[in-house]
Design an enzyme around this catalytic site. Structure first.
Site, PDB file in Angstrom:
ATOM      1  N   SER A  96      16.314   9.022  26.437  1.00  0.00           N
ATOM      2  CA  SER A  96      17.031  10.295  25.614  1.00  0.00           C
ATOM      3  C   SER A  96      17.990  10.684  26.399  1.00  0.00           C
ATOM      4  O   SER A  96      17.820  11.446  27.362  1.00  0.00           O
ATOM      5  CB  SER A  96      15.878  11.376  25.650  1.00  0.00           C
ATOM      6  N   LYS A 171      17.009  13.043  18.295  1.00  0.00           N
ATOM      7  CA  LYS A 171      15.888  13.306  19.551  1.00  0.00           C
ATOM      8  C   LYS A 171      16.332  14.700  20.033  1.00  0.00           C
ATOM      9  O   LYS A 171      15.258  15.573  20.277  1.00  0.00           O
ATOM     10  CB  LYS A 171      16.266  12.167  20.372  1.00  0.00           C
ATOM     11  N   LYS A 239      16.387  18.747  30.970  1.00  0.00           N
ATOM     12  CA  LYS A 239      17.625  17.864  30.795  1.00  0.00           C
ATOM     13  C   LYS A 239      17.897  17.773  29.092  1.00  0.00           C
ATOM     14  O   LYS A 239      18.876  17.974  28.783  1.00  0.00           O
ATOM     15  CB  LYS A 239      17.352  16.462  31.270  1.00  0.00           C
TER      16      LYS A 239
END
Length: 292
Positions: A96, A171, A239
């Protein structure tokens, strides 16, 4: 037999690689820690001494590493995927990362003679173990068609969502929804406990109504048990929320709930709780309520 090089045998990468072995693929794995490689070998895979060694004979290369710089480190440079994979190989990035980085690296992959899809996954450790991940795929229709049989061995819902970078964009949206849901669940459980309600019964009935969700199913009991062993670490969700807020700002989209939860997650990471599962948002919520 299709040979797959799998780079990154972490909490999710290792069970994904094992499922590819189970599906009949010839899997060679590489990880910075030898212990993870040994576990793949014990499951019927093979180990490599480095990235170049892993990818040299591979038909498909899969990367599953934490962040954008990690992916770039895997694929670029003289020892990376682009310099050592054979022409015509397919690179699947299950990490990701930032959508703009995914696009840039896809262009480099094509220039190196490789097919490429960005295919981030959702479902956490259990989804990886059960080969039930949701996978959002960006790339050309041709490369998606080549990747789909491989992805079917590790996931349950595989959808082509657009060109390069589109998988990472979807995502990011997924991580926004998940974070807000976890925080809402954390607040609800804290609220229920404050009133002395039978929380097991409460979550059961809530799960059967409109409030029901996979987040409630997978994280509710962890909160009740104060079990924050990582299935997906707060540091990684931190993140991801950074990706969400930055990307949203770049196109002028406001994400007020997401931004608020991003600050809570960042606070947990900053104080040293980044290794906890993201259900650890409950820990901060109870503390803020004076109920820790």
């Amino acid at each position: 037999m299709t040979r797959i090089a799998f780079i990154g045998l972490g909490i999710m990468g290792l069970p994904m690689a094992k499922n590819l072995v189970t599906a009949g693929y010839d899997v060679v794995g590489y990880n910075r820690s030898q212990e993870a490689i040994d576990k793949l070998v014990a499951a019927g895979g093979a180990g490599a001494t480095g990235i170049a060694d892993a990818v040299k004979d591979a038909d498909v290369v899969i990367s599953m590493v934490p962040d954008s710089p990690d992916v770039a480190g895997v694929v670029q440079g003289p020892d990376g995927v682009f310099a050592n994979a054979k022409a015509g190989a397919l690179w699947i990035d299950n990490s990701s990362i930032r959508p703009d980085v995914a696009k840039e690296l896809a262009e480099e992959a094509v220039a190196a003679g490789l097919g490429v899809v960005d295919a981030p996954v959702s479902g956490g450790e259990q989804g990886a173990i059960d080969a039930a991940l949701s996978i959002m795929v960006g790339g050309s229709a041709e490369d998606f068609a080549a990747a789909e049989p491989v992805l079917n061995a590790i996931g349950k819902t595989i959808v082509h969502v657009g060109p390069a970078g589109a998988g990472q964009t979807v995502k990011a949206a997924n991580q926004l929804i998940v974070a807000v849901n976890i925080q809402a669940l954390a607040e609800a459980v804290t609220f229920l406990e404050a009133f002395g309600v039978d929380t097991d019964a409460a979550l059961k009935v809530l799960g059967g109504g409109l409030a029901g969700s996979k987040v409630l199913d997978q994280k509710g009991q962890k909160m009740l048990n104060r079990d924050f062993a990582p299935g997906f670490r707060l540091a990684l969700h931190n993140k991801d929320l950074g990706i969400v807020t930055s990307a949203a700002r770049s196109v002028g989209v406001t994400v007020p709930l997401g931004s608020a939860v991003a600050q809570l997650v960042n606070a947990l990471v900053a104080r040293g709780d980044g290794g906890l599962d993201h259900s650890g948002l409950f820990k901060l919520t109870t503390e803020l309520s004076g109920r820790d």
